[in-house]
Design a protein around this motif. Structure first.
Motif, PDB file in Angstrom:
ATOM      1  N   TRP B 226       4.167  10.974 -52.578  1.00 57.56           N
ATOM      2  CA  TRP B 226       4.425   9.818 -51.700  1.00 57.56           C
ATOM      3  C   TRP B 226       5.602  10.156 -50.776  1.00 57.56           C
ATOM      4  O   TRP B 226       5.544   9.952 -49.564  1.00 57.56           O
ATOM      5  CB  TRP B 226       4.720   8.643 -52.619  1.00 57.56           C
ATOM      6  CG  TRP B 226       4.913   7.287 -52.068  1.00 57.56           C
ATOM      7  CD1 TRP B 226       3.984   6.485 -51.463  1.00 57.56           C
ATOM      8  CD2 TRP B 226       6.125   6.511 -52.152  1.00 57.56           C
ATOM      9  NE1 TRP B 226       4.564   5.270 -51.164  1.00 57.56           N
ATOM     10  CE2 TRP B 226       5.852   5.256 -51.576  1.00 57.56           C
ATOM     11  CE3 TRP B 226       7.391   6.747 -52.667  1.00 57.56           C
ATOM     12  CZ2 TRP B 226       6.811   4.237 -51.497  1.00 57.56           C
ATOM     13  CZ3 TRP B 226       8.348   5.749 -52.593  1.00 57.56           C
ATOM     14  CH2 TRP B 226       8.054   4.515 -52.010  1.00 57.56           C
ATOM     15  N   ALA B 229       4.328  12.793 -48.250  1.00 56.56           N
ATOM     16  CA  ALA B 229       3.495  12.204 -47.185  1.00 56.56           C
ATOM     17  C   ALA B 229       4.384  11.530 -46.146  1.00 56.56           C
ATOM     18  O   ALA B 229       4.184  11.671 -44.935  1.00 56.56           O
ATOM     19  CB  ALA B 229       2.502  11.204 -47.784  1.00 56.56           C
ATOM     20  N   ALA B 230       5.392  10.815 -46.628  1.00 54.67           N
ATOM     21  CA  ALA B 230       6.304  10.119 -45.719  1.00 54.67           C
ATOM     22  C   ALA B 230       7.085  11.121 -44.864  1.00 54.67           C
ATOM     23  O   ALA B 230       7.176  10.980 -43.636  1.00 54.67           O
ATOM     24  CB  ALA B 230       7.270   9.247 -46.526  1.00 54.67           C
ATOM     25  N   LEU B 233       4.999  12.835 -42.103  1.00 54.86           N
ATOM     26  CA  LEU B 233       4.762  11.994 -40.918  1.00 54.86           C
ATOM     27  C   LEU B 233       5.929  12.096 -39.940  1.00 54.86           C
ATOM     28  O   LEU B 233       5.736  12.106 -38.725  1.00 54.86           O
ATOM     29  CB  LEU B 233       4.580  10.523 -41.339  1.00 54.86           C
ATOM     30  CG  LEU B 233       3.216  10.143 -41.904  1.00 54.86           C
ATOM     31  CD1 LEU B 233       3.285   8.770 -42.581  1.00 54.86           C
ATOM     32  CD2 LEU B 233       2.149  10.134 -40.816  1.00 54.86           C
ATOM     33  N   SER B 236       6.498  16.034 -38.633  1.00 50.61           N
ATOM     34  CA  SER B 236       5.526  16.498 -37.651  1.00 50.61           C
ATOM     35  C   SER B 236       5.571  15.673 -36.365  1.00 50.61           C
ATOM     36  O   SER B 236       4.763  15.870 -35.464  1.00 50.61           O
ATOM     37  CB  SER B 236       4.121  16.460 -38.249  1.00 50.61           C
ATOM     38  OG  SER B 236       3.792  15.128 -38.574  1.00 50.61           O
ATOM     39  N   GLY B 237       6.507  14.732 -36.286  1.00 48.98           N
ATOM     40  CA  GLY B 237       6.688  13.981 -35.042  1.00 48.98           C
ATOM     41  C   GLY B 237       5.746  12.812 -34.851  1.00 48.98           C
ATOM     42  O   GLY B 237       5.682  12.234 -33.767  1.00 48.98           O
ATOM     43  N   VAL B 238       5.009  12.434 -35.882  1.00 46.10           N
ATOM     44  CA  VAL B 238       4.078  11.304 -35.732  1.00 46.10           C
ATOM     45  C   VAL B 238       4.846   9.995 -35.549  1.00 46.10           C
ATOM     46  O   VAL B 238       4.518   9.188 -34.690  1.00 46.10           O
ATOM     47  CB  VAL B 238       3.118  11.203 -36.942  1.00 46.10           C
ATOM     48  CG1 VAL B 238       2.314   9.904 -36.899  1.00 46.10           C
ATOM     49  CG2 VAL B 238       2.173  12.402 -36.966  1.00 46.10           C
ATOM     50  N   THR B 239       5.862   9.803 -36.383  1.00 46.37           N
ATOM     51  CA  THR B 239       6.624   8.557 -36.252  1.00 46.37           C
ATOM     52  C   THR B 239       8.013   8.742 -36.878  1.00 46.37           C
ATOM     53  O   THR B 239       8.412   9.872 -37.171  1.00 46.37           O
ATOM     54  CB  THR B 239       5.835   7.358 -36.844  1.00 46.37           C
ATOM     55  OG1 THR B 239       6.490   6.154 -36.501  1.00 46.37           O
ATOM     56  CG2 THR B 239       5.691   7.457 -38.345  1.00 46.37           C
ATOM     57  N   THR B 243       9.744   3.219 -39.236  1.00 45.95           N
ATOM     58  CA  THR B 243       8.361   2.754 -39.076  1.00 45.95           C
ATOM     59  C   THR B 243       7.554   3.002 -40.349  1.00 45.95           C
ATOM     60  O   THR B 243       6.772   2.152 -40.788  1.00 45.95           O
ATOM     61  CB  THR B 243       7.706   3.437 -37.860  1.00 45.95           C
ATOM     62  OG1 THR B 243       8.471   3.109 -36.693  1.00 45.95           O
ATOM     63  CG2 THR B 243       6.274   2.976 -37.667  1.00 45.95           C
ATOM     64  N   VAL B 244       7.754   4.166 -40.964  1.00 42.12           N
ATOM     65  CA  VAL B 244       7.061   4.460 -42.225  1.00 42.12           C
ATOM     66  C   VAL B 244       7.452   3.421 -43.280  1.00 42.12           C
ATOM     67  O   VAL B 244       6.590   2.848 -43.960  1.00 42.12           O
ATOM     68  CB  VAL B 244       7.420   5.881 -42.729  1.00 42.12           C
ATOM     69  CG1 VAL B 244       6.899   6.099 -44.150  1.00 42.12           C
ATOM     70  CG2 VAL B 244       6.857   6.941 -41.787  1.00 42.12           C
TER      71      VAL B 244
END
Lengths: 324, 324
Positions: B226, B229-230, B233, B236-239, B243-244
């Motif tokens: 967990w 995964a956080a 995110l 890799s620059g997704v968010t 926000t997560v």
């Protein structure tokens, strides 16, 4: 385009998500049109919309009776008087009875400010739909997809407006789980991304922004490895679902229904099985994926598919409470 | 041996965990001995035990002032009167001042009913310790290890009593996070496993049973993927972290401090970095692990190691609240 210019919103498709999204869009005062492929689809959509209407009115009634039942998506203000809730309810009844259903693409799309695509998760159908409406929508229209499995770059060209196309992904029971995941692809414009954010606020949602494409968005990216870790512990014989869930509850203070196996029961075991079956090694019963497949299949084959049928990893009574 | 026969409990080691475990064992009325390797270790142990004593008494005071501050580990009963809490506090003061500290293995182990090993996470030290005490402990003694990184099968032979040896793994702030993970190895007897379960209840813990060895037990098996995964995110620059965390909070109703990045801030970024650095591909900045290492290193190198120093992924005020 500014959010103030958004008047007419068209939702394509009226399944579980489409019916909830249409209802929330209407609830928040937008002129709402639902486009469907056939008269048969319209006949199937009506009872779904009616069911959502009852749920929303029911949530307002529950809130009036008990302020602890406040539902984030239905009001930005938490502290309303009985009279204010009555007003919201009357407005909701009015607005939810004025959703326009049509099979005419011209009527649905030719003057839509925002279009939300909620049709089947079938790439050929989606592509054909986008190609069909690309010539009907006006220049200004912001086109959003609620797809949970496809990335927007897959269809950007078919839409004819890659800069005004992106994902706006909703949860289930959106009046309560009022989050939207906003995912842009390489060519989505900043203006479109900002408008989608403003639009999310305008329909009672909390926008969560993804700056690039990510399969599973944020929520499923977090949930799936957590589900897998939980299922692996049980599938390999280390422990049982109740112990895993109790561990999470004790450590994080989570509500008991927000623990791994209780949540898998809500998602439904067939969907979990489908996801795990795509993992490497799923065919081999000696791998972790293979053991998880065997575990899930044993429940699914016995009809224990989740809370919807009152039994999954747990048994539930008619109120959705776990029977010990 | 039955739990009723357990009188004397010896804890070996008095670091963060050892001091908390000794204190809870004493709090619950067992004759409590802490074994340490040297007089220097005793000098270091005393202020730690004093600090835990103050925390426990502080929790009881807070509970008396505000019943919402009830701490599961300190009382099975939730609804106590002021007088009953006063009694518990007086008893705690008495019991926590009677923990015996000794460097004598004979005094510590020759008549112990239960021994809990909490020494350094160094396999050579652990092995030497087990070999040393195996000849001193009586036949009956149940030997437990709190190791969070080693499996009990690693040392079972060195203990000379594989059937009466297993893991009893504690969390941090055990009076509040009162869970124990019970992990048996192939040769742990049913009697030992049951006694460890009864003993957990007797010291105010909720026992979670693992029927076989599992690195990371239940809790870390759930938490680590967990966390990963956080972090992926964000790396890799997704968010971004906020926000997560907001996504998890909105979907699961978790308390804001029980979301992924808030929890990593509690665990500490150096430990997260150590764990991720052991992943395949951690040396290669183009892999997910490599990206997570770069992310964590950027914080750790800037001294932002977590809530303990008031800054990690978030900034905190002196009360541990996030500064927006």
């Amino acid at each position: 385009m500014d959010i103030k210019d958004v008047k007419k919103v068209t939702i394509a498709g009226c399944g579980t998500e489409g019916s909830q999204i249409s209802s929330m869009v209407a609830y928040k005062g937008f002129e709402t049109t639902v486009w469907l492929r056939s008269e048969g689809s319209i006949d199937r959509a009506k009872p779904r919309l009616e069911s959502v209407r009852k749920q929303i009115l029911g949530e307002l009634d529950a809130w009036k009776a008990d302020r602890g039942e406040y539902c984030r998506g239905l009001s930005d203000e938490k502290d309303l008087t009985d009279e204010q809730i009555d007003q919201l309810r009357a407005q909701a009844e009015e607005r939810l009875s004025h959703i326009c259903l049509t099979t005419s693409a011209e009527e649905a799309f030719s003057d839509a400010d925002v279009v939300i695509e909620c049709i089947n998760e079938d790439p050929a159908q989606k592509r054909a739909f986008y190609e069909k409406i690309s010539g009907i929508m006006p220049e200004k229209t912001l086109l959003l997809t609620d797809s949970s499995t496809f990335l927007p770059s897959t269809f950007a060209d078919a839409t004819g407006r890659p800069d005004r196309y992106m994902t706006l992904h909703f949860a289930n029971q959106i009046w309560r789980n009022n989050l939207t995941e906003l995912m842009r692809h390489d060519r989505t414009s900043d203006e479109s991304f900002e408008l989608a954010e403003q639009f999310s606020h305008a329909i009672g949602m909390v926008p969560l922004k993804l700056n690039k494409e990510q399969p599973g968005y944020i929520l499923n990216t977090l949930l799936i490895p957590w589900f897998k870790a939980a299922m692996c512990l049980v599938a390999s014989g280390v422990t049982d679902p109740a112990t895993v869930d109790l561990c999470w509850e004790l450590d994080t203070g989570a509500r008991p229904d927000q623990t791994p196996f209780r949540k898998i029961d809500k998602v439904g075991l067939p969907l979990a099985l489908k996801i795990i079956s795509m993992e490497p090694g799923a065919d081999d019963p000696s791998t972790p994926a293979g053991m998880m497949v065997a575990l899930l299949k044993s429940y699914v084959d016995a009809g224990k598919t989740g809370i919807a049928v009152d039994e999954g990893f747990y048994k539930y009574d008619e109120n959705g409470n776990v029977i010990k």
